[in-house]
Design an enzyme around this catalytic site. Structure first.
Site, PDB file in Angstrom:
ATOM      1  N   SER A   9       0.679  -1.314  -0.068  1.00  0.00           N
ATOM      2  CA  SER A   9      -0.110  -0.026   0.049  1.00  0.00           C
ATOM      3  C   SER A   9       0.899   1.263   0.167  1.00  0.00           C
ATOM      4  O   SER A   9       0.541   2.266  -0.515  1.00  0.00           O
ATOM      5  CB  SER A   9      -0.726  -0.018   1.302  1.00  0.00           C
ATOM      6  N   GLU A  24       3.271  -9.548  -2.215  1.00  0.00           N
ATOM      7  CA  GLU A  24       4.163 -10.059  -1.542  1.00  0.00           C
ATOM      8  C   GLU A  24       5.142 -11.129  -2.532  1.00  0.00           C
ATOM      9  O   GLU A  24       6.426 -11.097  -2.511  1.00  0.00           O
ATOM     10  CB  GLU A  24       3.632 -10.875  -0.468  1.00  0.00           C
TER      11      GLU A  24
END
Lengths: 194, 194, 194, 194
Positions: free
Chosen positions: B88, B161
């Site tokens: 983010s 990720e």
């Protein structure tokens, strides 16, 4: 309160260990730490936390130090020393690590309650940190039984772990003086990201 | 199996990110890493694990690297760089750390899905690693609904990720070539205590 | 860029492993996870980070999970399962842990490149995740030599580690569907302190 | 040796804190711990190691406990309590975590040297663990200067950290008695994989 009694039990052990420490032994330990290229520390469970707390202060003293098991820990060399913290001196992975250290020619310092343990025998230098020995434990048990207290106030490895931490914090004070470092020097190395 | 579909979803994202990487951007990143005195990596949750996996390989390349939050991590200096991994780009402690890094004159590299995030704007260099964007997520949701599949196959930050990890492993290959390091060199630095 | 080639090498391995996964094997693994009282995960080095990344998602699915070596991990019991992640299947402390697990009657799931390794033979269930095998490595070496590229683009355990992570993320998608969990359910369990 | 003096300095602080502990305060703390669904512990740097050492023993007592920042730590709820360990009571991420805990209705216990710190004011219960206060530090400085010793023997947060650890180990003894747990019970929960 039980709490105050437990604290007293810990303090008694700390003071008794402090009295028995031998200056030659300590001098040899600080000497090895100062002359090593890298210092590696190792411990398992709560002894591993003690190892980490010690490593942080060594880092503050600008000694190159690594915790075995952390991300960026490199391989051992002949110029390094490994400080292994183990109450029993028989913890399996501590012994395996010490075997590897010996093969690679790394100096080993054992911090343990049992000088004659497998770890103690493998080490180049042993610092004896008394915890609750089996005999103590029996004697204490009878004393406690007579007094109507049937359980130990410092369960499992507590005495060894806390005493080791305080011993190693004392060693940091010793190193500060020997290396001519001030608290201000140490603050400058303190991690700033929290 | 659902499992194979989920794997395909991840692979699609990885390949799409790989195509969009810009050589100038990558060259600037490897340049910063090679010219820093110390490289610090930081991430939270699973992004923190990605940061650690990257740090291990940097260590194998003999780059001086620290993971923010580990025991022996020292203070940042003007000669260092901080690589922050945040999907983010708004994670609170990542932002606080970047603020400290800026005050201390440390270069910041952001690895994020949002170039215009708070972290992205603070960084000296931003690498864009697309994850699941909100718009994608809606579109996917409708597609899934039509197909009778109502839930995402790569929940939460998974796409970001995993894609970041593979990107950073690619960067390690790039650094190996640029630095003339072989796998044998890396093995020699591999921790021997397990 | 070398970086894109390295990414392609990883993706190729992931897709090849994905094709070879057997539904019965996967079903047995999700079955064991769902029926265990506690799931323990274990890995060393980068495989340990993969284990942690998987554990986080299991926790988001409200499965009781522990990482071997973390602070609050209790003792194994007969109602638990241990998922061990080891490319070689020969890592010393992985084997020791598996021996303890067997003595305590805990189910063992091995995630490894070598089905016939010591770990593979001890496990109740083995999932085969191909990494770079020795033969592959030689073949690749010749191909690379011919092309003037003398080093591997995915050094050490990279292929196994990344492929295991993606496989386990695929397994999370599979578990979500089997358990009827949505991404919203998982978000509610996500740690809020960062 | 300097080492023995440093140990004495620590022991003096521990005993002085022990004397000042108020039974009502302690009883309230053990009460909160026993009545919480989950106990979360948090600390940074060496205080984080103290938090972990305490968490291990709570786990041995079969209290459901999580360390903030570890892999499998879930979100806070109204039925939980958060024990924050911070000497200054002003550590940034400790405060942020406490703010989140308050929003989520989680009880907060502060272990700190400063009852009037930001953390102290936010907490539902404060346990005062004296460390080296600024005034003490000045007085000691003069004493030391007179004696020709210009530096502190327990640098940075050492006094607070060690004293907190021993206080919390005393609290474990207190909880053992209150919960009727023996050392044997605790051993059964001790992690067997090392």
């Amino acid at each position: 309160m039980i709490l105050n009694e437990a604290i007293q039990e810990i303090v008694d052990n700390v003071l008794s260990v402090s009295e028995e420490l031998e200056p030659n032994n300590i001098e040899e330990m600080t000497g090895m730490i100062k002359s090593s290229k890298n210092v590696f520390v190792m411990g398992l469970g709560r002894s591993g936390l003690v190892a980490r707390a010690f490593a942080m202060r060594l880092m503050h003293l600008e000694i190159s130090v690594y915790v075995v098991g952390e991300t960026t820990t490199p391989a051992l060399t002949t110029e390094d020393c490994l400080i292994s913290i183990s109450g029993s001196g028989e913890t399996f992975s501590i012994i395996s690590a010490a075997e590897i250290a010996r093969k690679r020619g790394t100096n080993i310092i054992a911090v343990t309650s049992y000088v004659d343990s497998t770890l103690g025998k493998m080490a180049d230098l042993v610092v004896h940190i008394k915890g609750r020995t089996k005999i103590d434990s029996e004697k204490n048990y009878i004393t406690r039984q007579i007094n109507g207290k049937h359980q130990s106030l410092s369960p499992l490895g507590t005495l060894f772990e806390v005493t080791s931490l305080i011993f190693l914090d004392g060693l940091i004070a010793q190193l500060m003086v020997e290396m001519g470092k001030t608290e201000q020097d140490m603050k400058a190395r303190h991690t700033v990201i929290e």
